[in-house]
Design an enzyme around this catalytic site. Sequence first.
Site, PDB file in Angstrom:
ATOM      1  N   ARG A  19       0.820  -1.214   0.000  1.00 29.38           N
ATOM      2  CA  ARG A  19       0.000   0.000   0.000  1.00 29.38           C
ATOM      3  C   ARG A  19       0.861   1.274   0.000  1.00 29.38           C
ATOM      4  O   ARG A  19       0.519   2.273   0.609  1.00 29.38           O
ATOM      5  CB  ARG A  19      -0.988  -0.017   1.170  1.00 29.38           C
ATOM      6  CG  ARG A  19      -2.116  -1.033   0.973  1.00 29.38           C
ATOM      7  CD  ARG A  19      -3.080  -1.036   2.138  1.00 29.38           C
ATOM      8  NE  ARG A  19      -2.413  -1.449   3.356  1.00 29.38           N
ATOM      9  CZ  ARG A  19      -2.794  -1.119   4.569  1.00 29.38           C
ATOM     10  NH1 ARG A  19      -3.875  -0.374   4.742  1.00 29.38           N
ATOM     11  NH2 ARG A  19      -2.119  -1.524   5.628  1.00 29.38           N
ATOM     12  N   GLY A 431     -26.020   1.714  14.272  1.00 31.63           N
ATOM     13  CA  GLY A 431     -25.070   0.702  14.722  1.00 31.63           C
ATOM     14  C   GLY A 431     -23.796   1.278  15.278  1.00 31.63           C
ATOM     15  O   GLY A 431     -23.555   1.272  16.477  1.00 31.63           O
ATOM     16  N   TRP A 560     -18.801  -8.669  -0.112  1.00 30.48           N
ATOM     17  CA  TRP A 560     -17.529  -8.079   0.298  1.00 30.48           C
ATOM     18  C   TRP A 560     -16.474  -9.128   0.635  1.00 30.48           C
ATOM     19  O   TRP A 560     -15.509  -8.859   1.335  1.00 30.48           O
ATOM     20  CB  TRP A 560     -17.764  -7.072   1.434  1.00 30.48           C
ATOM     21  CG  TRP A 560     -18.607  -5.912   0.961  1.00 30.48           C
ATOM     22  CD1 TRP A 560     -18.924  -5.612  -0.341  1.00 30.48           C
ATOM     23  CD2 TRP A 560     -19.266  -4.916   1.758  1.00 30.48           C
ATOM     24  NE1 TRP A 560     -19.726  -4.494  -0.395  1.00 30.48           N
ATOM     25  CE2 TRP A 560     -19.958  -4.045   0.883  1.00 30.48           C
ATOM     26  CE3 TRP A 560     -19.339  -4.673   3.138  1.00 30.48           C
ATOM     27  CZ2 TRP A 560     -20.707  -2.958   1.331  1.00 30.48           C
ATOM     28  CZ3 TRP A 560     -20.087  -3.591   3.587  1.00 30.48           C
ATOM     29  CH2 TRP A 560     -20.756  -2.738   2.691  1.00 30.48           C
ATOM     30  N   GLU A 604     -25.696  -3.894  -4.954  1.00 30.84           N
ATOM     31  CA  GLU A 604     -24.404  -3.988  -5.623  1.00 30.84           C
ATOM     32  C   GLU A 604     -24.212  -5.293  -6.404  1.00 30.84           C
ATOM     33  O   GLU A 604     -23.556  -5.314  -7.437  1.00 30.84           O
ATOM     34  CB  GLU A 604     -23.377  -3.871  -4.511  1.00 30.84           C
ATOM     35  CG  GLU A 604     -21.971  -4.086  -4.833  1.00 30.84           C
ATOM     36  CD  GLU A 604     -21.171  -3.906  -3.538  1.00 30.84           C
ATOM     37  OE1 GLU A 604     -21.548  -3.061  -2.697  1.00 30.84           O
ATOM     38  OE2 GLU A 604     -20.186  -4.635  -3.377  1.00 30.84           O
ATOM     39  N   HIS A 640     -31.002  -2.333   7.211  1.00 33.32           N
ATOM     40  CA  HIS A 640     -30.465  -1.038   6.815  1.00 33.32           C
ATOM     41  C   HIS A 640     -29.817  -1.158   5.448  1.00 33.32           C
ATOM     42  O   HIS A 640     -29.072  -2.092   5.171  1.00 33.32           O
ATOM     43  CB  HIS A 640     -29.448  -0.560   7.848  1.00 33.32           C
ATOM     44  CG  HIS A 640     -28.643   0.601   7.373  1.00 33.32           C
ATOM     45  ND1 HIS A 640     -29.199   1.823   7.106  1.00 33.32           N
ATOM     46  CD2 HIS A 640     -27.325   0.716   7.086  1.00 33.32           C
ATOM     47  CE1 HIS A 640     -28.258   2.637   6.664  1.00 33.32           C
ATOM     48  NE2 HIS A 640     -27.119   2.002   6.645  1.00 33.32           N
ATOM     49  N   HIS A 693     -22.473  11.502   5.793  1.00 34.34           N
ATOM     50  CA  HIS A 693     -21.314  11.568   4.902  1.00 34.34           C
ATOM     51  C   HIS A 693     -20.670  12.946   4.922  1.00 34.34           C
ATOM     52  O   HIS A 693     -19.686  13.192   4.240  1.00 34.34           O
ATOM     53  CB  HIS A 693     -21.728  11.193   3.478  1.00 34.34           C
ATOM     54  CG  HIS A 693     -22.355   9.830   3.424  1.00 34.34           C
ATOM     55  ND1 HIS A 693     -23.714   9.639   3.455  1.00 34.34           N
ATOM     56  CD2 HIS A 693     -21.801   8.598   3.408  1.00 34.34           C
ATOM     57  CE1 HIS A 693     -23.966   8.333   3.443  1.00 34.34           C
ATOM     58  NE2 HIS A 693     -22.827   7.687   3.404  1.00 34.34           N
ATOM     59  N   CYS A 725     -26.859   6.501   8.052  1.00 33.03           N
ATOM     60  CA  CYS A 725     -25.946   5.350   8.066  1.00 33.03           C
ATOM     61  C   CYS A 725     -25.249   5.321   9.420  1.00 33.03           C
ATOM     62  O   CYS A 725     -25.556   6.141  10.295  1.00 33.03           O
ATOM     63  CB  CYS A 725     -24.933   5.492   6.918  1.00 33.03           C
ATOM     64  SG  CYS A 725     -24.022   3.980   6.549  1.00 33.03           S
TER      65      CYS A 725
END
Length: 755
Positions: A19, A431, A560, A604, A640, A693, A725
């Site tokens: 990375r 959450g 994921w 997705e 959610h 966000h 979220c």
Amino acid sequence: MTSTFTATVLGSPRIGPNRELKKAVESYWAGGLDAEALDSVARDLRRQTWIGLRNAGVDSVPVNTFSYYDHVLDTAAMLGALPERVAEIGDDLHRYFAAARGNATVPPLEMTKWFDTNYHYLVPEISPSTMFALNPSKVLRELEEALALGIPARPVVVGPVTFLLLSKSVGSDAPLLERLDEIVPLYADLLALLADAGAEWVQIDEPALVADRTEDEIASTKRAYDQLSAIQARPAILVASYFGSLGEVLPALASSDVDGLAVDLVAGSDSLASVPGLERKHVVAGIVDGRNIWRTDLDRASTELAALAGHVGSLAVSTSCSLLHVPYTLDGETDLDDTLRSWLAFGAEKVLEVVVLGRAMTGGDESVTDEFTSARAAAATRNTDPRLRDTAVRSRLEALTASDPGRGPAAQRREAQSALALPLLPTTTLGSYPQTSRIRLARAALRKGEIDETDYVNRMRAEISDVVALQEKLDLDVLVHGEPERNDMVQYFAEQLDGFVATTNGWVQSYGTRCVRPPILYGDVRRPNPMTIEWITFAQSLTRRPVKGMLTGPVTILAWSFVRDDQPLADSANQVALAIRDETVDLQQAGIRIIQVDEPALRELLPLRSADQQAYLDWAVGAFRLATSGVADSTQIHTHLCYSEFGDVIEAIANLDADVTSIEAARSHMEVLGDLNAVGFDLGVGPGVYDIHSPRVPGVEEITGLLTEALNAVPAERLWVNPDCGLKTRTPSEVEASLGNLVQAAKLMRAKLQK
Ligand code: GLN
Ligand code: ZN
């Protein structure tokens, strides 16, 4: 015709094996590195990548697949299509990053999923005033760098059709593809420049062609490529498709004058036999899966390639898509057991597979026999490994899917849940609470062995106590424990389930400098022990208000992860669902009365072709219901979803049949509620009224305004009040102020309603 090649990949990972790019870019943002130092990190990474490919035996090496942030943004920059609001920023790199991330004065471009992957690209904004102009410096520079190193370089650019189809039209309703005539000439200029600079081939990526396309779109595509092919001095053109079948587009491209076509033989099912025109093309066969991490069945791949050879002009072996979507190499994965490891191929290993297949194809190369033998041996151990089949899990599933009565009807559940005695417009959060550095440090300390498990648990409990106390002080109605113990909402569960394994260094780019480390699902899924009960019951022990149990849903866990390729995804989903179901039952048993099962990735995984979508939605909804139908009607199930544009999945969301669904809505002004009504949705709904966000703290009036709008579409009895979220990326002070306003707004609205 130009010389062809036999072994290639469509693109490479670019974040650096450790990375390095992520770290360098973030340090540049923070003012630690200057532009020159950043550039030198980037150049080193490119060189390493190219030399690695060439030395492995790749005879056509993709260049310009490097990016500081995103390749679609790079394409927008190349076509002079960055948004006007950043145009005044003089410095190239500042302008570029401003478009990507925004700055104090300009908002960034929107971000969205790259087809059905977990990579996010930036959505170019194109308005009637966008004046396209070619800015070829990045691609030319990378080509020159590579040629100077003696690399057989093949520049890669996102194609004109895909670029326009992925962009967002601003200030006009005309389809963006009408602008094709403006940008095709720029691509033509680019081709001439690339030929001048010494490129023999250019790869033009058109993944948008594997989704459903209209006749007009196909005709425009054909016209664009006819124009580009007609240029005299140009490199050979390879049009690259990936992530699915070309379908109707295949004959159109085959009959054009482009020189080569890259076809995805893993995700797609195009038949290449007797397609007129293909016998004159260089076909780049994407037979090594570029998106998953399994070792290729070399025997099968070889046979398939041999069968193709007779139908095409010439053939090259390739990955099915860019290797951007898999980790760099298995080299660092020392924690995997040897058997499991032998089943896998990450980026570097896939490159070797491509080369071996290329050598086998050209024949007479004895040196690849060993590779075939070893791949065969690995496959044999995989086929017979006991971890792949857990008969207890399989027979439980079979029995359940045959006989599960499901939950009672919604009205009956509502009645049973009235014992929760919640006020009108109940307030809750989704959450997570801020993941402070204190939490991350504790996790790192545990990993390094600096603190022991007991110490860690105590620290997490202290966090939970703080979060519960805060929520009581703020007077929220349904509390959460805050998820301090979770590094990631998928990995946390994968680490505790049999059948999954985590990697040490298996990073892939998710967007910009954000990388994720997807777990690998390799075997049947079993839950050896409860996964969340201790944390949730601890939180519940601190308060008399209901605490929600928080789980991740089966579809999101699969979306994921790297998933197994030896059984349908639907079967894997049901196995994960069974494990989640067991957890819900245990939570209920432990006295938890509300359970949230998050499915932010439901949309997705939606297949790109509409013909495949219903079958997906059926199993996805089925898995969610299997996961949530083991509890009594009196236990309230929440879900959610992280978006508000439901489009094709709106009915599926209603079919999830969760008692309460929270969705994103603060930005989209509650329109989504009307869409839900239109499909007969009549359950609880919590449209987000706090946009998490953004660092902004929404005022009370703003929130009552949103709630008033929501009440136009939804009766008060069904409306919940919550943020968009989870709160993990926000700061504690933003969260406290915002939630304070949220609770106050709910109270004001309640008072009004009760008048
Ligand atoms: N429960 C998760 C959280 O609050 C949900 C996150 C998500 O939707 N991506 O963090
Ligand atoms: Zn979310």
